[in-house]
Motif scaffolding. Structure first.
Motif, short mmCIF file in Angstrom:
data_model
loop_
_atom_site.label_atom_id
_atom_site.label_comp_id
_atom_site.label_asym_id
_atom_site.label_seq_id
_atom_site.Cartn_x
_atom_site.Cartn_y
_atom_site.Cartn_z
N THR A 49 0.94 -1.16 -0.13
CA THR A 49 -0.03 0.39 -0.13
C THR A 49 0.86 1.20 -0.13
O THR A 49 0.62 2.34 -0.70
CB THR A 49 -1.02 -0.01 1.25
OG1 THR A 49 -1.92 -0.98 1.01
CG2 THR A 49 -1.75 1.34 1.22
N PHE A 50 1.85 1.20 0.67
CA PHE A 50 2.87 2.35 0.69
C PHE A 50 3.34 2.67 -0.57
O PHE A 50 3.56 3.92 -1.09
CB PHE A 50 4.04 2.25 1.81
CG PHE A 50 3.83 2.23 3.21
CD1 PHE A 50 2.71 2.81 3.70
CD2 PHE A 50 4.64 1.55 4.01
CE1 PHE A 50 2.40 2.79 5.18
CE2 PHE A 50 4.21 1.66 5.52
CZ PHE A 50 3.39 2.23 5.95
N LEU A 51 3.75 1.63 -1.29
CA LEU A 51 4.55 1.81 -2.58
C LEU A 51 3.41 2.06 -3.77
O LEU A 51 4.08 2.46 -4.78
CB LEU A 51 5.18 0.55 -2.87
CG LEU A 51 6.49 0.48 -1.78
CD1 LEU A 51 7.28 -0.70 -2.08
CD2 LEU A 51 7.40 1.62 -1.93
N GLY A 58 -6.93 -3.31 -4.62
CA GLY A 58 -6.01 -2.84 -5.80
C GLY A 58 -4.95 -3.33 -5.98
O GLY A 58 -4.50 -4.30 -7.28
N HIS A 59 -3.97 -3.69 -5.03
CA HIS A 59 -2.63 -4.32 -5.39
C HIS A 59 -2.64 -5.81 -5.54
O HIS A 59 -1.77 -6.48 -5.65
CB HIS A 59 -1.49 -3.55 -4.67
CG HIS A 59 -1.78 -3.58 -3.03
ND1 HIS A 59 -1.71 -4.78 -2.19
CD2 HIS A 59 -1.68 -2.65 -2.08
CE1 HIS A 59 -1.92 -4.50 -1.10
NE2 HIS A 59 -1.84 -3.22 -0.96
N GLY A 60 -3.66 -6.33 -4.50
CA GLY A 60 -3.54 -7.89 -4.56
C GLY A 60 -2.87 -8.62 -3.38
O GLY A 60 -3.10 -9.80 -3.12
N ILE A 61 -2.17 -7.78 -2.71
CA ILE A 61 -1.37 -8.33 -1.49
C ILE A 61 -2.16 -8.61 -0.36
O ILE A 61 -2.31 -7.50 0.73
CB ILE A 61 -0.08 -7.52 -1.18
CG1 ILE A 61 0.65 -7.74 -2.68
CG2 ILE A 61 0.90 -8.47 -0.23
CD1 ILE A 61 0.88 -8.93 -3.39
N ALA A 441 -2.35 5.33 5.06
CA ALA A 441 -1.48 4.41 4.29
C ALA A 441 -1.38 4.54 2.87
O ALA A 441 -0.30 4.66 2.14
CB ALA A 441 -1.58 2.87 4.87
N THR A 442 -2.69 4.68 2.40
CA THR A 442 -2.68 4.99 0.96
C THR A 442 -2.36 6.30 0.42
O THR A 442 -2.25 6.57 -0.70
CB THR A 442 -4.32 4.90 0.70
OG1 THR A 442 -5.18 5.59 1.63
CG2 THR A 442 -4.83 3.35 0.87
N GLU A 443 -2.08 7.28 1.53
CA GLU A 443 -1.33 8.66 0.87
C GLU A 443 -0.06 8.61 1.01
O GLU A 443 0.54 9.68 0.69
CB GLU A 443 -1.95 9.71 1.96
CG GLU A 443 -3.70 9.94 1.88
CD GLU A 443 -4.17 10.80 2.87
OE1 GLU A 443 -5.09 11.13 2.89
OE2 GLU A 443 -3.35 10.72 4.05
#
Length: 453
Positions: A49-51, A58-61, A441-443
């Protein structure tokens, strides 16, 4: 052009930061803000999420591991960056600043990431069964400029300060020799004693003090380069005392199956109607038939220590709606956490259950941080004998991990969303112009891009 150094100090909270004056000085230069994490608050998910700026939807992890439905296997701690969806921080940075260079030192999913310098733990697995410490680097020639990675101080009963010291020194070396525009470093030391003994323990304070001392030279090196420093954490570790055995409950109800080889029981995901992939205080429960979901949810709800049960609709609200997620996601009560254990008698446990074996266990096992608490002296003797056999070139088993005794001894965990500000993640930044009241975290990705641009 602003150089940026981002330190992921896992487990850092305001409670722990109070014992770290060198690290606190970063905020004295700039600002400190609460960091709102995601569910699950575990390393692989939060780092992703950070990256990317995305939630797991969205990122799947969806955790540190999951059930790979197409393979019929549970895998944790994979390393290929292609598993992570979404636009990565370094790709977005190069759009804004073409030619920007990036170093990644031990952030997860490092292998195959489109960065200029990569360092990540990667043991040597010899054909005779030996496992020796090493790391993977890109470019390959970087490998021989670094000392041997202290793998057995990175995870297991011997996990301690040496691994974080190595990471900090490797980061300093890369900054000195290659001068990256963006440097990412993951520093894990707080993860160890805070899980072993809990964040309220004297050992937690000692770990914070130790880590603060080895961070000092790295911070000095970053500021000597006129870099902006960002320190952040993925989660806070809180006090726990109750392991919850979801898979044993599902097995007792005839939903989880095992198969037996040489007297050892192995999880059978291919025929099980339901099983859980435990990951600290969160567990993904995979249910083969939609007809069984309600019944499985009822069984899980009856387990002491289960706080929330998220179905597919609830997962949307938490940013966990993804094909890799379980049909149900369990969240533990604040003082509880989930084991992966599925055997009903110790004699039937697979041999890897008593080993530090993160890639074979179908769930996370913090008991690997301890010598078997039921007989620690005997476990240490077994370790000494195994080490002697290893040095003689003989086959060996480092069977030092406790089963239920190990689980009962764990005193710190994470994964659920924090309920108290002192136990929540925190972000420090040396640039006062970027000050925020709070950061989600999304920011983080956008904040880092702003600082680097």
């Amino acid at each position: 052009m602003t150089r940026l150094v981002v330190l992921d100090i896992v487990g850092l909270t305001p409670r722990i930061l109070a014992h770290m004056p060198r690290l606190s000085a970063v905020a004295d230069r700039g600002f400190q803000a609460p960091l709102s994490t995601i569910l699950p608050a575990v390393t692989c998910s939060v780092q992703s999420t950070f990256l990317t700026g995305e939630t797991p939807s969205g990122h799947g992890i969806v955790g540190n591991g999951w059930y790979f439905r197409d393979l019929g296997e549970v895998f944790l701690w994979r390393q290929h960056n292609a598993l992570v969806g979404g636009e990565k921080l370094w790709d977005a940075l190069r759009k804004r600043r073409p030619g920007s260079t990036v170093a990644n030192v031990c952030w997860w999913y490092a292998m195959g990431a489109d960065v200029d310098w990569t360092v990540t733990p990667r043991p040597i697995y010899y054909a005779d069964g030996r496992k020796e410490p090493d790391c993977y680097t890109h470019p390959p020639e970087l490998h021989d400029t670094l000392p041997t990675f202290p793998l057995f101080n990175y995870w297991g009963p011997g996990a301690g300060l040496a691994s974080s010291k190595w990471i900090c020194e490797a980061t300093q070396q890369i900054m000195a020799r290659h001068d990256p525009d963006l440097t990412l470093a993951y520093v894990p030391h707080l993860d160890y004693d805070l899980q072993r003994h809990g964040p309220s323990s004297p050992q937690a304070i000692r770990a914070a003090t130790e880590l603060d001392a080895i961070l000092g030279p790295l911070l000095d090196a970053a500021f000597a380069r006129d870099a902006t420093v960002v320190v952040l954490s993925e989660y806070g570790i809180t006090d726990v005392s109750r392991p919850v055995h979801v898979n044993r409950a599902l097995r007792a109800e005839g939903l989880l199956n095992v198969h037996t080889q040489d007297g050892m029981e192995y999880l059978d995901p291919w025929t099980s109607r339901a099983f859980a992939v435990a990951d600290h205080q969160v567990a993904h429960v995979y249910v083969r038939s939609p007809r069984d979901v309600a019944a499985v949810a009822k069984i899980c709800a009856a387990l002491p220590g289960v706080d929330q049960i998220l179905d597919s609709k609830d997962q949307v609200a938490y940013g966990l709606s993804h094909p890799r997620s379980g049909e149900l996601v369990l969240v533990a009560e604040p003082d509880a956490w989930f084991t992966y254990y599925y055997w009903l008698e110790d004699r039937a446990a697979p041999d890897f259950a008593r080993l530090v074996e993160i890639h074979r266990k179908p769930g996370y096992d913090p008991a690997e941080l301890l010598f078997d608490p039921s007989a620690p002296a005997a476990a240490k003797r077994r370790a000494a004998v195994a080490l002697a056999r290893k040095k003689l070139g003989m086959r060996y088993l480092m069977n030092v991990v406790g089963l239920d005794a190990g689980a009962q001894a764990i005193r710190g965990s994470h994964g659920r969303l924090p309920s108290a500000a002192d136990d929540a993640p925190v972000l420090l930044c040396s640039d006062p112009a970027a000050a925020r009241i709070t950061v989600a975290a999304t920011e983080v990705k956008d904040l880092l891009l702003e600082l680097a641009s």
